[in-house]
Design a protein around this motif. Sequence first.
Motif, mmCIF file in Angstrom:
data_model
loop_
_atom_site.group_PDB
_atom_site.id
_atom_site.type_symbol
_atom_site.label_atom_id
_atom_site.label_comp_id
_atom_site.label_asym_id
_atom_site.label_seq_id
_atom_site.Cartn_x
_atom_site.Cartn_y
_atom_site.Cartn_z
ATOM 1 N N GLY A 153 0.810 -1.213 0.000
ATOM 2 C CA GLY A 153 0.000 0.000 0.000
ATOM 3 C C GLY A 153 0.841 1.259 0.000
ATOM 4 N N LEU A 165 -12.543 6.528 -0.532
ATOM 5 C CA LEU A 165 -11.616 5.424 -0.272
ATOM 6 C C LEU A 165 -11.063 5.500 1.144
ATOM 7 N N CYS A 206 -13.787 4.542 3.494
ATOM 8 C CA CYS A 206 -14.097 3.117 3.371
ATOM 9 C C CYS A 206 -13.039 2.278 4.078
ATOM 10 N N ASN A 207 -11.770 2.636 3.880
ATOM 11 C CA ASN A 207 -10.688 1.902 4.539
ATOM 12 C C ASN A 207 -10.769 2.032 6.055
ATOM 13 N N ASN A 208 -11.077 3.241 6.526
ATOM 14 C CA ASN A 208 -11.222 3.440 7.968
ATOM 15 C C ASN A 208 -12.325 2.550 8.529
ATOM 16 N N GLN A 236 -11.194 -1.161 8.515
ATOM 17 C CA GLN A 236 -10.233 -1.419 9.583
ATOM 18 C C GLN A 236 -10.941 -1.516 10.931
ATOM 19 N N ALA A 266 -11.791 -6.876 2.958
ATOM 20 C CA ALA A 266 -10.729 -5.874 3.065
ATOM 21 C C ALA A 266 -9.628 -6.134 2.037
ATOM 22 N N THR A 280 -10.928 -5.299 -1.521
ATOM 23 C CA THR A 280 -11.017 -3.842 -1.662
ATOM 24 C C THR A 280 -9.638 -3.234 -1.856
ATOM 25 N N PHE A 281 -8.692 -3.683 -1.031
ATOM 26 C CA PHE A 281 -7.323 -3.177 -1.152
ATOM 27 C C PHE A 281 -6.749 -3.469 -2.534
#
Length: 214
Positions: free
Chosen positions: A118, A143, A146-148, A151, A180, A183-184
């Motif tokens: 990443g 993004l 969404c990542n937050n 996690q 996750a 998505t990543f």
Amino acid sequence: MSCLFCFSGDKLSPEERKGKYGDVWGQYADNDEAFKVKLCGAPCAEPCCWIGSMVCWPCGQYKLRYMVLNHQEPGSGWKNYTCCQGLFGGCCCIQPGNLGEESCPQLCMCLEGCCCAGMAVSASQGVIMNQYNLGLDSDDVRLIRCNNCLQFLAIFASCLNICIDFDGDDAIVSLLNLIADVTFCCVSGCMTARTYHEVKIREKEAPENFRMQR
């Protein structure tokens, strides 16, 4: 990618700009210039790059970083390479610029692409954003949010799995981790394709500048 649209595309709030990664992306939040293509449009703009970067991630990041560095300073090769381009700082004895980059930049880049996936694509994108004062578009902001969220859910599920034993707990944690990971993978591929597209278009717009310096 459609899950990103469940989150607001409004500018990052002051709270979201705090912390190590908030500081990194917060500096671009108020820039008005934008990438030639939005994040979610990158797969259509550069489909081969998008797919290729997901199929062989280290190779894609190796090529992208070389392309970005030589766009920034044509003909420089790997001269300006440092681990993650110093974008995320260091930790204890691991400090960008002191990891053997000067003597073995290509090996270091391969390790960066494998171990810090990443950060690798974020660093390449950051070089271009700094060079052209590019800002975050609504897709970038979605993004981040969404990542937050992912996690938080992953941490919550892991803690719940430790504290409470119930049928299907391992399956839920595995499912969240899978979501996750997918998505990543997709989003990182989009970031790679968008940065590649930006460099390609800008070199087409002013090709004489790069030919003269090379």
